[in-house]
Design a protein around this motif. Structure first.
Motif, mmCIF file in Angstrom:
data_model
loop_
_atom_site.group_PDB
_atom_site.id
_atom_site.type_symbol
_atom_site.label_atom_id
_atom_site.label_comp_id
_atom_site.label_asym_id
_atom_site.label_seq_id
_atom_site.Cartn_x
_atom_site.Cartn_y
_atom_site.Cartn_z
ATOM 1 N N ALA A 97 26.139 41.518 33.414
ATOM 2 C CA ALA A 97 25.155 40.710 32.973
ATOM 3 C C ALA A 97 24.697 39.500 33.508
ATOM 4 O O ALA A 97 23.631 38.909 33.829
ATOM 5 C CB ALA A 97 25.163 40.483 31.143
ATOM 6 N N SER A 98 25.789 38.757 33.979
ATOM 7 C CA SER A 98 25.537 37.455 34.834
ATOM 8 C C SER A 98 25.197 37.846 36.138
ATOM 9 O O SER A 98 24.486 36.923 36.573
ATOM 10 C CB SER A 98 27.055 36.810 34.638
ATOM 11 O OG SER A 98 28.154 37.466 35.285
ATOM 12 N N PHE A 99 25.719 38.553 36.645
ATOM 13 C CA PHE A 99 25.285 39.165 38.039
ATOM 14 C C PHE A 99 23.493 39.333 38.186
ATOM 15 O O PHE A 99 22.880 38.879 38.852
ATOM 16 C CB PHE A 99 26.073 40.446 38.702
ATOM 17 C CG PHE A 99 25.350 40.648 39.926
ATOM 18 C CD1 PHE A 99 25.850 39.836 41.099
ATOM 19 C CD2 PHE A 99 24.518 41.740 40.148
ATOM 20 C CE1 PHE A 99 25.350 40.354 42.392
ATOM 21 C CE2 PHE A 99 24.149 42.347 41.514
ATOM 22 C CZ PHE A 99 24.516 41.555 42.367
ATOM 23 N N VAL A 100 23.227 40.397 37.136
ATOM 24 C CA VAL A 100 21.761 40.804 36.935
ATOM 25 C C VAL A 100 21.073 39.373 36.850
ATOM 26 O O VAL A 100 19.916 39.177 37.307
ATOM 27 C CB VAL A 100 21.804 41.788 35.911
ATOM 28 C CG1 VAL A 100 20.230 41.769 35.635
ATOM 29 C CG2 VAL A 100 22.158 43.089 36.284
ATOM 30 N N TYR A 101 21.457 38.488 35.913
ATOM 31 C CA TYR A 101 20.564 37.114 35.475
ATOM 32 C C TYR A 101 20.503 36.486 36.824
ATOM 33 O O TYR A 101 19.431 35.883 36.943
ATOM 34 C CB TYR A 101 21.568 36.623 34.339
ATOM 35 C CG TYR A 101 20.691 35.159 33.636
ATOM 36 C CD1 TYR A 101 19.494 35.317 33.319
ATOM 37 C CD2 TYR A 101 21.214 34.121 34.152
ATOM 38 C CE1 TYR A 101 18.919 34.256 32.982
ATOM 39 C CE2 TYR A 101 20.650 32.670 33.765
ATOM 40 C CZ TYR A 101 19.514 32.963 33.164
ATOM 41 O OH TYR A 101 18.678 31.744 32.918
#
Length: 138
Positions: A97-101
């Motif tokens: 989730a943090s990578f995509v964000y």
């Protein structure tokens, strides 16, 4: 730009699935030990030097060995395509989730140009330092 890259990625993934499940045949014709012709999805054309088979075995008492041979290779694709979803651990979900964000927000621009020194005036010059020190760019 995002829509275009999504379309390219989906087309590439569809091609990977198609080529991994597709079966095909490669036909090769050798004459005298050398490759004369090869074909994909069909039979290779012959060189025209095949031995004629006699109508009855009584017609020919001496049999010569044929110099030509055909090799057919069949490459089988996958029969079943599995779609498996792995269960991600909690820390893996947070990482994804943090990578995509961060990746999505990486390409977004600012709403307006921010000039950090806009409200500050430069210091007053008492003397021209370049003339005093006699440093000139030539």
């Amino acid at each position: 730009m995002k829509d275009f890259s999504k379309k390219i990625a989906s087309i590439l993934m569809a091609l990977v699935v198609i080529f991994s499940t597709m079966s095909f045949t490669v036909s090769q014709h050798y004459c005298g030990g050398e490759l004369v012709n090869s074909a994909l999805f069909s039979k290779a054309k012959s060189c025209g030097m095949e031995m004629q088979k006699p109508a009855t075995p009584k017609d020919c008492s001496i049999q010569k060995e044929n110099c030509c041979k055909d090799i057919i290779k069949q490459i089988e694709g996958k029969k079943v395509v599995k779609t498996e979803a792995q269960q991600l651990q909690n820390y893996q979900q947070i990482m994804v989730a943090s990578f995509v964000y961060t990746y999505i927000n990486l390409f977004e621009g600012l709403d307006k140009n921010i000039i950090p020194f806009k409200n500050y005036t430069p210091p007053l010059l008492v003397t021209n330092i370049q003339v005093v020190d006699q440093v000139f760019i030539i």
